[in-house]
Design an enzyme around this catalytic site. Structure first.
Site, PDB file in Angstrom:
ATOM      1  N   CYS A  18       0.835  -1.199   0.000  1.00  0.00           N
ATOM      2  CA  CYS A  18       0.000   0.000   0.000  1.00  0.00           C
ATOM      3  C   CYS A  18       0.869   1.247   0.000  1.00  0.00           C
ATOM      4  O   CYS A  18       2.078   1.188   0.147  1.00  0.00           O
ATOM      5  CB  CYS A  18      -0.880  -0.018   1.242  1.00  0.00           C
ATOM      6  SG  CYS A  18      -1.777  -1.567   1.396  1.00  0.00           S
ATOM      7  N   GLU A 498      13.165 -11.834 -20.740  1.00  0.00           N
ATOM      8  CA  GLU A 498      12.684 -10.492 -20.372  1.00  0.00           C
ATOM      9  C   GLU A 498      11.585 -10.007 -21.326  1.00  0.00           C
ATOM     10  O   GLU A 498      10.569  -9.451 -20.903  1.00  0.00           O
ATOM     11  CB  GLU A 498      13.851  -9.495 -20.345  1.00  0.00           C
ATOM     12  CG  GLU A 498      13.496  -8.073 -20.013  1.00  0.00           C
ATOM     13  CD  GLU A 498      12.793  -7.869 -18.680  1.00  0.00           C
ATOM     14  OE1 GLU A 498      12.205  -6.796 -18.489  1.00  0.00           O
ATOM     15  OE2 GLU A 498      12.757  -8.820 -17.862  1.00  0.00           O
ATOM     16  N   LYS A 502       7.783  -9.053 -20.181  1.00  0.00           N
ATOM     17  CA  LYS A 502       7.153  -7.758 -20.493  1.00  0.00           C
ATOM     18  C   LYS A 502       5.804  -7.984 -21.187  1.00  0.00           C
ATOM     19  O   LYS A 502       4.802  -7.365 -20.842  1.00  0.00           O
ATOM     20  CB  LYS A 502       8.076  -6.899 -21.354  1.00  0.00           C
ATOM     21  CG  LYS A 502       9.261  -6.341 -20.562  1.00  0.00           C
ATOM     22  CD  LYS A 502       8.815  -5.222 -19.661  1.00  0.00           C
ATOM     23  CE  LYS A 502       9.663  -4.902 -18.461  1.00  0.00           C
ATOM     24  NZ  LYS A 502       9.895  -5.947 -17.501  1.00  0.00           N
TER      25      LYS A 502
HETATM   26  C1  AGP Z   1       9.307  -6.183 -13.633  1.00  0.00           C
HETATM   27  O1  AGP Z   1       8.793  -5.465 -14.657  1.00  0.00           O
HETATM   28  C2  AGP Z   1       8.438  -6.356 -12.473  1.00  0.00           C
HETATM   29  N1  AGP Z   1       7.985  -5.145 -11.956  1.00  0.00           N
HETATM   30  C3  AGP Z   1       9.011  -7.244 -11.388  1.00  0.00           C
HETATM   31  O2  AGP Z   1       9.305  -8.487 -11.973  1.00  0.00           O
HETATM   32  C4  AGP Z   1      10.295  -6.725 -10.722  1.00  0.00           C
HETATM   33  O3  AGP Z   1      11.373  -6.808 -11.593  1.00  0.00           O
HETATM   34  C5  AGP Z   1      10.573  -7.588  -9.485  1.00  0.00           C
HETATM   35  O4  AGP Z   1       9.490  -7.471  -8.617  1.00  0.00           O
HETATM   36  C6  AGP Z   1      11.874  -7.157  -8.795  1.00  0.00           C
HETATM   37  O5  AGP Z   1      11.754  -5.875  -8.290  1.00  0.00           O
HETATM   38  P1  AGP Z   1      13.066  -5.123  -7.762  1.00  0.00           P
HETATM   39  O6  AGP Z   1      14.016  -4.974  -8.907  1.00  0.00           O
HETATM   40  O7  AGP Z   1      12.563  -3.813  -7.251  1.00  0.00           O
HETATM   41  O8  AGP Z   1      13.648  -5.963  -6.670  1.00  0.00           O
END
Ligand code: AGP
Length: 624
Positions: A18, A498, A502
């Site tokens: 949140c 990747e 996406k």
């Molecule tokens: C990626 O587009 C996502 N938002 C998610 O997989 C993200 O990479 C993952 O939660 C890791 O986050 P961080 O790099 O902030 O640790």
């Protein structure tokens, strides 16, 4: 305990990603709290609420849905306030509703919360049996109920808060105001991130810096088990267990991000703006160390660990994990030592083998991802030296790791990570060169050969961004696809992963990334007429192999989309081709990923998906 929410998302109770804001000051409009929430909406977004003092008590407004639904019920014109708290919610326990939205207010104590109160059921049962009446299904409500109980026993508010906190188990960031305590806002952190914004005659709290950028650049990142008592005149920092004030000195961090950076600057979406900011992010990350990678080793304090360095272990999640996989190719090539790469949520429970001389590298955009943090703590406990590659100054992994290598991608607001990814690749290439130089594995000639390629990356990424129009045309033909495959070889394999991630997280099309050579061991069974398959062909030495993989797919009716820097080699094989510039074989991921980010972006926009806030996702996953 598994609970399935209305959106079919299985998770473990509590309010997990949140957004919290709070203000205490001489006088300002309620607009301030509302704007702060809108800058945090990317964290969690299915219900929200605000509470503020109106001179005779606490006024509370809560609504399910987006912030605009809250705006509809707020008093018009928005009143001036001296103190208030606000919250955006990503419900996992108790469906999105006005009753379950925060703030939760009991007997003049109003609370906003991010995190999980793991023992809330026992506490609810105990309080209910003592006659407390609950009005929500949330875990959070036990906090104001407990504080009210201690107030009833005659304790002053701060001690009542301490008394309540002592019962809680789990992760929580709390903002608390009390009807009977003028000009005072309480903030508590244990596990979930919370920052304090320092003003002259006003003080602020928030889950993340962007919420407060228009009001201050000076912040304190609240430590675990710390409480801050904010009054318009200033801040007292204390440990939860003791009323004794702590030193503020050395705790204030000045963040040089502008609030404009938190705006879209004319782009339709934050994600598109961030895709186009990659040349700058890569250059800003490289320029800090590229001229003196030895200094990088010194600064990170691993120069001394070099001679005993036997093994590197990378742990991360999602897109950062994919950066880690690219990092392995680069570092093993430049340093010739083994690099293991694990998904952090697996690493933390696999009782990892951490032999002497291991350096664990965590890669994280937010620095707050719970699984990555736990992996770092686990390795540290097992004697590894820890280094975090992170984009968020002052975040938890950076404060707990032995060394920090910052990526300089700037504020990333789009939930789907883009510019942080290429900045992570830049940081990993710097690390590879620095370690390779120190270990004498990289000759001066190799370094002098590599550096111009690295410094040319921003120009090449700008060229790759010029495929935007062509990519958009291809995207139009993919909106009805049910599944897609992304195939790459060598250092492009993580980019296939990747690209697929996406497409999944933005357009909700089921897409898988695979090493192209793995196709005939199973995935090729998915190929039938028109199934789109994206091939990454930007490594000349592997063109032959990729060509035969294309043949395999074409023979079964698959639709061939090729991302390549050698159009001539693939012209008569591809149904669609995206031509990108060439670069050094160890750096092709910086280029190949660009059209894949754009492809997922355009398919999602055409499908009408919420690009910056995809369903079921949030920017930083602060619990496991
Ligand atoms: C990626 O587009 C996502 N938002 C998610 O997989 C993200 O990479 C993952 O939660 C890791 O986050 P961080 O790099 O902030 O640790």
């Amino acid at each position: 305990m598994q609970i399935t929410t209305s959106r079919g998302l299985a998770t473990r109770g509590g309010e997990i990603m949140c957004g919290i804001v709070g203000y205490v000051g001489k006088k300002d409009s309620l607009q301030l709290l509302f704007d702060g929430l809108s800058r945090l909406e990317y964290r969690g977004y299915d219900s929200s609420g605000i509470a503020f003092k109106n001179g005779s008590g606490i006024e509370v407004y809560k609504a399910p849905g987006k912030l605009k639904d809250l705006q509809k019920i707020l008093p018009k014109p928005l009143p001036a306030i001296t103190i208030g708290i606000g919250h955006t919610r990503w419900a996992t326990h108790g469906a999105p509703s006005a009753a379950n939205a925060h703030p939760h207010t009991v007997k003049g104590v109003s609370v906003v919360h991010n995190g999980i109160i793991e023992n809330y059921r026992e506490l609810r049962a105990e309080l209910a049996s003592a006659g407390h009446v609950f009005t929500s299904q949330t875990d959070t409500e036990v906090v104001p109920q407990l504080i009210a109980r201690y107030l009833d026993r005659g304790l002053p508010i701060e001690d009542a808060i301490r008394g309540a906190i002592a019962h809680l188990r789990g992760a929580y960031a709390l903002g608390i105001i009390h009807e009977g305590t003028p000009d005072t806002l309480f903030a508590i952190r244990n596990g979930s991130p919370l920052v304090i914004g320092i003003g002259t005659d006003a003080q602020y709290i928030a889950s993340d810096v962007p919420a407060l950028l228009p009001y201050t650049k000076n912040f304190i990142y609240l430590e675990d088990r710390h409480m801050a008592v904010l009054r318009s005149s200033g801040i007292d920092l204390k440990h939860i267990e003791s009323p004794e004030p702590l030193q503020l000195e050395g705790k204030v961090v000045t963040v040089n991000w502008t609030s404009e950076m938190a705006e879209k600057q004319g782009y339709d979406h934050f994600m598109l703006k961030e895709i186009y900011e990659q040349p700058q992010g890569v250059m800003d990350t490289l320029r800090e160390w590229i001229d003196d990678t030895n200094k990088l080793m010194e600064e990170m304090g691993i120069a001394s660990a070099i001679k005993d360095l036997r093994r590197l272990h990378i742990a991360a999640c999602g897109t950062s994990y994919h950066a880690g996989l690219v990092g392995r190719y680069m570092i093993e090539k430049f340093v010739r030592i083994p690099v293991a790469v694990d998904i952090a949520s697996e690493f933390r429970y696999m009782c990892p083998i951490i032999p002497k001389g291991t350096v664990l590298i965590t890669i994280t955009q937010s620095g707050e991802t719970a699984d990555t943090l736990a992996a770092q703590r686990e390795a540290k406990e097992k004697g590894a030296r820890t280094l975090t590659i992170c984009n968020a100054v002052g975040s938890t992994t950076t404060r707990e790791a032995d060394s920090v290598l910052y990526t300089r991608a700037g504020l990333e607001i789009g939930v789907a990570s883009t510019k942080a990814f290429t900045a992570q690749l830049a940081a990993l290439s710097l690390l590879g060169i620095a370690l390779g130089t120190k270990k004498g594995k990289l000759s001066d000639l190799e370094i002098q050969t590599l550096k111009p390629f690295l410094l040319d990356l921003p120009r090449l990424i700008r060229l790759a961004l010029q495929t935007d129009g062509a990519v958009k045309e291809i995207a139009k033909t993919l909106v009805d696809a049910k599944s897609m495959l992304y195939l790459g070889r060598g250092i492009n394999y993580p980019i296939a992963l990747e690209g697929a991630l996406k497409m999944k997280e933005l357009s909700y099309i089921h897409a898988e990334g695979y090493p192209a050579g793995e196709m005939k061991h199973g995935p090729i069974a998915l190929i039938e007429n028109g199934v789109p398959v994206v091939f990454l062909a930007t490594i000349e030495s592997l063109h032959e192999k990729i060509l035969s993989n294309i043949e395999e797919v074409k023979a079964r009716g698959g639709r061939i989309i090729v991302v390549t820097d050698s159009p001539a080699a693939f012209r008569d094989k591809a149904d669609d081709m995206i031509v990108v510039p060439s670069t050094h074989p160890a750096l092709v991921p910086f280029i190949t990923v660009i059209p894949l980010q754009l492809l997922a972006y355009h398919v999602a926009v055409i499908k009408g998906c919420d690009v910056d806030q995809p369903r079921n996702l949030a920017k930083s996953v602060t619990v496991e």
